[in-house]
Design an enzyme around this catalytic site. Sequence first.
Site, mmCIF file in Angstrom:
data_model
loop_
_atom_site.group_PDB
_atom_site.id
_atom_site.type_symbol
_atom_site.label_atom_id
_atom_site.label_comp_id
_atom_site.label_asym_id
_atom_site.label_seq_id
_atom_site.Cartn_x
_atom_site.Cartn_y
_atom_site.Cartn_z
ATOM 1 N N CYS A 65 0.830 -1.211 0.000
ATOM 2 C CA CYS A 65 0.000 0.000 0.000
ATOM 3 C C CYS A 65 0.869 1.267 0.000
ATOM 4 C CB CYS A 65 -0.899 -0.044 1.238
ATOM 5 S SG CYS A 65 -1.728 1.497 1.627
ATOM 6 N N CYS A 68 0.139 3.722 2.836
ATOM 7 C CA CYS A 68 0.631 3.148 4.099
ATOM 8 C C CYS A 68 2.127 3.426 4.256
ATOM 9 C CB CYS A 68 0.395 1.642 4.142
ATOM 10 S SG CYS A 68 -1.336 1.140 4.070
#
Length: 140
Positions: A65, A68
């Site tokens: 991600c 993230c």
Amino acid sequence: MRVVCPYCKSVNNVPQKDSYTKANCGKCKESLLDTKPIELTTLNFDEVIVNSDIPVVVDFWAPWCGPCKMMAPNFQKSAMNFPLKALFVKVNTENEQNLGARFGIRSIPTIIVFKNAKEVHRVSGALDESALNRLVAQFI
């Protein structure tokens, strides 16, 4: 107050103060003031949440991600601002799919704040350090 050691994850009883100059784990002797986020799994998640008298800030994330990865340094920096005031932990939803499903994680990163073993706040999307600091400060 009960605090979970970021190294050995044992539960420590620490007197509640406004600030601390020293606090070490009774089991492994490492500093409880080290505020690096710790990685939790299905095996230790409930134990940490239940045994922490301070708010637990959980970052549900995945290694693939992009947002993230962008938020990870902010999460780590924010953790340094709350020694023995909040516990910052991370859950890799790729490895811990049961935890992701249990908490209904639909998008990542998702931050959930637990206080007294109950979810008290949830936000999805990457946050900068100041936004994380404001979020956590609400629950201290």
